[in-house]
Design a protein around this motif. Structure first.
Motif, mmCIF file in Angstrom:
data_model
loop_
_atom_site.group_PDB
_atom_site.id
_atom_site.type_symbol
_atom_site.label_atom_id
_atom_site.label_comp_id
_atom_site.label_asym_id
_atom_site.label_seq_id
_atom_site.Cartn_x
_atom_site.Cartn_y
_atom_site.Cartn_z
ATOM 1 N N THR A 1 128.561 65.470 81.029
ATOM 2 C CA THR A 1 127.142 66.177 81.403
ATOM 3 C C THR A 1 127.326 67.450 81.993
ATOM 4 N N LYS A 2 128.146 67.635 82.955
ATOM 5 C CA LYS A 2 128.174 68.640 83.814
ATOM 6 C C LYS A 2 129.166 69.804 82.964
ATOM 7 N N LEU A 3 129.571 69.634 81.807
ATOM 8 C CA LEU A 3 130.315 70.467 81.167
ATOM 9 C C LEU A 3 129.562 71.164 79.975
ATOM 10 N N THR A 4 128.184 70.529 79.612
ATOM 11 C CA THR A 4 127.554 70.787 78.502
ATOM 12 C C THR A 4 127.379 72.238 78.437
ATOM 13 N N ASP A 5 126.906 73.025 79.518
ATOM 14 C CA ASP A 5 126.483 74.400 79.521
ATOM 15 C C ASP A 5 127.767 75.210 78.882
ATOM 16 N N TRP A 6 128.752 74.959 79.599
ATOM 17 C CA TRP A 6 130.282 75.544 79.291
ATOM 18 C C TRP A 6 130.559 75.256 77.643
ATOM 19 N N ILE A 7 130.264 73.995 77.290
ATOM 20 C CA ILE A 7 130.690 73.834 75.969
ATOM 21 C C ILE A 7 129.791 74.141 74.888
ATOM 22 N N MET A 8 128.714 74.509 75.116
ATOM 23 C CA MET A 8 127.702 75.219 74.120
ATOM 24 C C MET A 8 127.870 76.529 74.193
ATOM 25 N N GLU A 9 128.191 77.289 75.369
ATOM 26 C CA GLU A 9 128.505 78.593 75.294
ATOM 27 C C GLU A 9 129.771 79.080 74.753
ATOM 28 N N THR A 10 130.751 77.930 74.550
ATOM 29 C CA THR A 10 131.886 78.405 74.048
ATOM 30 C C THR A 10 131.942 78.310 72.405
ATOM 31 N N ILE A 11 131.200 77.451 71.906
ATOM 32 C CA ILE A 11 130.984 77.038 70.786
ATOM 33 C C ILE A 11 130.284 77.966 69.808
ATOM 34 N N ARG A 12 129.103 78.589 70.647
ATOM 35 C CA ARG A 12 128.369 79.519 70.282
ATOM 36 C C ARG A 12 128.970 81.006 70.187
ATOM 37 N N ALA B 1 125.185 66.696 72.405
ATOM 38 C CA ALA B 1 124.409 66.730 71.183
ATOM 39 C C ALA B 1 122.784 67.191 71.418
ATOM 40 N N GLY B 2 122.337 66.575 72.539
ATOM 41 C CA GLY B 2 121.281 66.831 72.905
ATOM 42 C C GLY B 2 121.142 68.316 73.371
#
Length: 236
Positions: free
Chosen positions: A124-135, A155-156
Motif C-alpha cells: 500500500t505505501k509503495l503504490t505511488d512509487w510502483i505506478m511511477e516506475t511502471i509508467r 491494481a486499484g
C-alpha cells in the motif's frame, strides 16, 4: 496531573485544621490522608464523601475533581487523542444506548478505503512509487495485470491509467473484495451494518482454531485476535 490532593490540603488549611484532627473526625487513616494530600495516592469516592461531610461540602464537588484527575491521567497516555476522545465521551453520555446506531451511521456513511485492509508485506505505501516506475518504463502500455493482487491496492491504483486492469488472486475472499470495490452495482447499507456489528461482537474465545490462528497466532498477531481474523476471513 493530580490536583485532588492539593485541593483537599488547601480546603483543610483554610479551615485551620490539622491533618490528625481530620483523620479523627472523618475516621480515615492518618497515613492514607497524608499520601492523598501529597499526591502519592488517589482517593476513593467513599473517602471523598467522608471528607466532604467533615468539611461541610457537597461531595459531588470533590468527586468531580477526582474524575477529572483520572481523565487527565488517561490523556497523558494518549496526548494526541485527548480532545477528540472527550468529544466522543460527551456524545456517548448524551446518546446512551443510541450511540451505537449513531456511530455506525456516521462510520458507514463514509467510504471504506481499500487500503483499510492490510496483509503482511502489503504494498500500500509503495503504490505511488510502483505506478511511477511502471509508467516511466512502459509508457505505451494500455493494460495492467496484477498476478497476485492480494489486497488489490496496486491494481486499484492502476485503474485511472489503463484501458484494462486485471485483478488476479487464488483466494476467494480476495475475489469477493475486488467485486465489492470495483464491480458496478448496488449495496445494502443496513445489511453491511448488521454484518459488521456481528463481527465486532464475536468473542474469539468461542471460536475454533482455523488456518489463520494455526499459522499466524502468537507470531504476527495475538492468538485470540488471529482466531477472530481467521473466522471473519472464512466467513467472507
Amino acid at each position: 496531573m493530580h490536583t485532588i490532593g492539593k485541593i483537599l490540603k488547601t480546603i483543610r488549611e483554610e479551615r485551620g485544621l490539622q491533618l490528625r484532627q481530620v483523620a479523627i473526625e472523618s475516621n480515615i487513616d492518618l497515613t492514607l490522608l497524608s499520601r492523598v494530600e501529597n499526591g502519592k495516592r488517589m482517593p476513593s469516592e467513599s473517602l471523598l464523601i467522608k471528607l466532604a461531610e467533615t468539611y461541610g461540602l457537597d461531595s459531588n464537588l470533590l468527586v468531580l475533581q477526582l474524575v477529572s484527575d483520572k481523565i487527565l491521567e488517561i490523556s497523558e497516555q494518549y496526548p494526541d487523542h485527548t480532545i477528540e476522545a472527550l468529544k466522543v465521551a460527551q456524545e456517548k453520555a448524551r446518546l446512551g444506548e443510541r450511540y451505537i446506531s449513531f456511530f455506525m451511521n456516521s462510520f458507514i456513511s463514509r467510504p471504506i478505503g481499500l487500503e483499510s485492509r492490510r496483509y503482511i508485506g502489503n504494498k500500500t505505501k509503495l503504490t505511488d512509487w510502483i505506478m511511477e516506475t511502471i509508467r516511466r518504463e512502459c509508457p505505451e502500455a494500455h493494460s495492467f495485470c496484477d498476478i497476485f493482487a492480494g489486497t488489490g491496492a496496486v491494481a486499484g491504483k492502476a485503474i485511472p491509467y489503463y484501458d484494462q486492469v486485471i485483478f488476479n488472486d487464488l483466494l476467494c475472499a480476495n475475489r469477493v473484495i475486488y467485486q465489492g470495490f470495483f464491480e458496478k452495482g448496488e449495496w445494502n447499507r443496513d445489511k453491511l451494518c448488521t454484518i459488521l456489528d456481528e463481527y465486532n461482537h464475536t468473542d474469539y474465545n468461542s471460536l475454533e482454531d482455523n488456518y489463520f490462528s494455526i499459522n499466524f497466532g502468537g507470531k504476527y498477531f495475538d492468538y485470540g485476535v488471529s482466531k477472530l481474523i481467521g473466522y471473519v476471513r472464512q466467513n467472507i
